[in-house]
Design an enzyme around this catalytic site. Structure first.
Site, mmCIF file in Angstrom:
data_model
loop_
_atom_site.group_PDB
_atom_site.id
_atom_site.type_symbol
_atom_site.label_atom_id
_atom_site.label_comp_id
_atom_site.label_asym_id
_atom_site.label_seq_id
_atom_site.Cartn_x
_atom_site.Cartn_y
_atom_site.Cartn_z
ATOM 1 C CG HIS A 204 22.240 -23.166 -0.646
ATOM 2 N ND1 HIS A 204 22.850 -23.313 -1.863
ATOM 3 C CD2 HIS A 204 20.952 -23.500 -0.838
ATOM 4 C CE1 HIS A 204 21.958 -23.716 -2.753
ATOM 5 N NE2 HIS A 204 20.796 -23.848 -2.163
HETATM 6 C C1 UD1 Z 1 15.660 -22.741 -1.583
HETATM 7 C C2 UD1 Z 1 15.302 -23.966 -2.429
HETATM 8 C C3 UD1 Z 1 16.549 -24.512 -3.103
HETATM 9 C C4 UD1 Z 1 17.353 -23.430 -3.816
HETATM 10 C C5 UD1 Z 1 17.618 -22.285 -2.857
HETATM 11 C C6 UD1 Z 1 18.358 -21.170 -3.540
HETATM 12 C C7 UD1 Z 1 13.428 -25.267 -1.493
HETATM 13 C C8 UD1 Z 1 13.051 -26.555 -0.846
HETATM 14 N N1 UD1 Z 1 14.754 -25.060 -1.618
HETATM 15 O O1 UD1 Z 1 16.455 -23.194 -0.510
HETATM 16 O O2 UD1 Z 1 16.168 -25.473 -4.056
HETATM 17 O O3 UD1 Z 1 18.602 -23.968 -4.236
HETATM 18 O O4 UD1 Z 1 16.357 -21.802 -2.369
HETATM 19 O O5 UD1 Z 1 18.669 -20.152 -2.679
HETATM 20 O O6 UD1 Z 1 12.581 -24.513 -1.863
HETATM 21 N N2 UD1 Z 1 16.482 -16.910 4.458
HETATM 22 C C9 UD1 Z 1 16.826 -15.604 4.769
HETATM 23 N N3 UD1 Z 1 16.615 -14.653 3.826
HETATM 24 C C10 UD1 Z 1 16.050 -14.915 2.613
HETATM 25 C C11 UD1 Z 1 15.703 -16.254 2.345
HETATM 26 C C12 UD1 Z 1 15.934 -17.239 3.255
HETATM 27 O O7 UD1 Z 1 17.332 -15.304 5.846
HETATM 28 O O8 UD1 Z 1 15.867 -14.001 1.804
HETATM 29 C C13 UD1 Z 1 16.732 -17.981 5.443
HETATM 30 C C14 UD1 Z 1 15.462 -18.504 6.049
HETATM 31 O O9 UD1 Z 1 15.268 -17.951 7.289
HETATM 32 C C15 UD1 Z 1 15.650 -20.014 6.132
HETATM 33 C C16 UD1 Z 1 16.805 -20.299 5.236
HETATM 34 O O10 UD1 Z 1 17.359 -19.061 4.779
HETATM 35 O O11 UD1 Z 1 15.970 -20.404 7.436
HETATM 36 C C17 UD1 Z 1 16.447 -21.161 4.076
HETATM 37 O O12 UD1 Z 1 15.436 -20.584 3.241
HETATM 38 P P1 UD1 Z 1 14.401 -21.541 2.457
HETATM 39 O O13 UD1 Z 1 13.472 -20.704 1.707
HETATM 40 O O14 UD1 Z 1 13.833 -22.527 3.416
HETATM 41 O O15 UD1 Z 1 15.240 -22.426 1.458
HETATM 42 P P2 UD1 Z 1 16.667 -22.282 0.779
HETATM 43 O O16 UD1 Z 1 17.678 -22.988 1.621
HETATM 44 O O17 UD1 Z 1 16.969 -20.876 0.381
#
Ligand code: UD1
Length: 373
Positions: A204
């Site tokens: 991811h």
């Molecule tokens: C975050 C953490 C990472 C951790 C990961 C675990 C940071 C910088 N990174 O990354 O260290 O390993 O969490 O999961 O904080 N999204 C959804 N549904 C959700 C959550 C996210 O659809 O419930 C989508 C969002 O739209 C976004 C993407 O997933 O585009 C990424 O979410 P984001 O919170 O930016 O960071 P992670 O990649 O999850």
């Protein structure tokens, strides 16, 4: 005040939350959720599974660029910290939630405690590395999971704030071991899996999924492996969104390879029984070490160098190397046997009780603040 927001933070905090609530230690606990993760299967499911009390507030920040997400968290957290003036703010891990809460607490001169302090990958291209370093340098309590983490903190002049506590992830595995054993058969049956006969995959990180060419190369490798070995790939929402845009990604492959994100107990069962783990997650490298499953990490650096001992974990820069390495591990049972003989560097599974006692003692002795002296 404990500030959480992303899936791994719920897992790391759960043993400490239970320790404080069950054994009290004279402490009250206020949990704030930033809403960084908001899907049921990325957040709510862990509250249920890990018996966490509901947060007193959810700031519903959601996703956005790093700056927007972090800034929104900070501006929404500040009034809560001003209103309740906690004795101590506790932040787990290395996410944007961690950084946002750390900066707000430090600027309000509220003592800050960092759970999982002192990790360093040496790779400043990882957003988490920036978050870790900044958080450590604002904290008055650095709860370090390993000796390596302590050395890293000493090297940066932070030794006087550091405590070697062990890792709360090891606590979580110890606490959940009986239920994992109890559920194992049913979970394996539900997924129609045979132990040691499949590869567990989690990918991811932006460095692997945001570049469509890189993501397509990873998928091509997985498709190749899937001809001879089952792949079980619980897909993170970030990856799901990127895959949807990938033209080369056909429906058949999707149905064959991918499953929804899983709960923690389900994940531990899948991990324990996999012939190997292919991941770019921080936490899963460590968990695979602890359940003796060989790991391939699709990254050029790791914040958990302890997992590289004895070939338990191997950094893989190029996806094209995966089919050969997976086949090698799948046929070489000696790796798993060797893993069982290695010392566990992540502690004895009682980190939470040590941390709670340290926090409790500061209420009596007073806090030596790193900021605002
Ligand atoms: C975050 C953490 C990472 C951790 C990961 C675990 C940071 C910088 N990174 O990354 O260290 O390993 O969490 O999961 O904080 N999204 C959804 N549904 C959700 C959550 C996210 O659809 O419930 C989508 C969002 O739209 C976004 C993407 O997933 O585009 C990424 O979410 P984001 O919170 O930016 O960071 P992670 O990649 O999850």
């Amino acid at each position: 005040m404990l500030v959480v927001g992303a899936r791994p933070q719920l897992i790391k905090s759960a043993p400490l939350v239970r320790e404080i609530l069950d054994n009290h230690h004279g402490l009250n606990l206020d949990i704030i959720h930033t809403g960084q993760h908001y899907d049921k299967e990325m957040s709510a499911v862990f509250f249920e599974e890990l018996h966490l009390p509901q947060p007193s507030a959810n700031l519903k920040v959601g996703s956005g660029s790093h700056a927007k997400q972090t800034a929104m968290m900070m501006s929404r957290l500040e009034p809560f910290m001003i209103a309740t003036r906690p004795d101590i703010v506790l932040v787990p891990g290395d996410t944007n939630t961690t950084l946002a809460a750390a900066v707000v607490a430090a600027k309000l001169c509220i003592p800050l405690a960092h759970l999982e302090a002192g990790l360093r990958s040496g790779d400043m291209n990882m957003p988490e590395e920036v978050n870790r370093i900044l958080t450590d340098h604002c904290s008055s309590f650095l709860f370090a999971p390993t000796r390596t983490a302590i050395s890293n903190l000493e090297r940066e002049g932070l030794g006087r704030y550091a405590y070697l506590t062990g890792d709360t992830n090891a606590d979580a595995l110890r606490i959940l071991a009986p239920i994992v054993t109890k559920m194992e058969k049913a979970i394996m049956k539900r997924h129609q899996l045979v132990s040691q006969n499949y590869v567990l995959v989690t990918v991811h990180r932006p460095s692997n999924v945001d570049d469509p060419t890189r993501l397509a190369r990873i998928l091509a490798a997985l498709k190749f492996v899937s001809k001879t070995r089952r792949i079980v790939f619980p897909v993170h929402p970030r990856t799901r969104a990127r895959l949807a845009k990938l033209k080369a990604f056909d429906k058949e492959t999707k149905e064959k390879l991918l499953i929804r994100p899983q709960g923690f107990i389900e994940t531990l069962v899948l991990l324990k029984n996999a012939c190997c783990l292919l991941t770019d997650s921080g936490g899963m490298q460590k968990e695979s070490f602890m359940v003796h499953t060989p790991c391939l990490t699709l990254r050029s650096s790791t914040e958990w160098p302890e997992t590289l001992a004895g070939g338990a974990n191997r950094l893989v820069a190029s996806p094209e190397e995966l089919p050969r390495l997976i086949t090698k591990i799948a046929f070489d049972q000696s790796v798993r046997h060797r893993l069982k003989t290695l010392r566990n560097p992540f502690g004895d599974g009682h980190a939470s009780s040590r941390i709670a006692k340290i926090i409790q003692a500061t209420r009596i002795l007073g806090v030596s603040l790193q900021t605002c002296n």
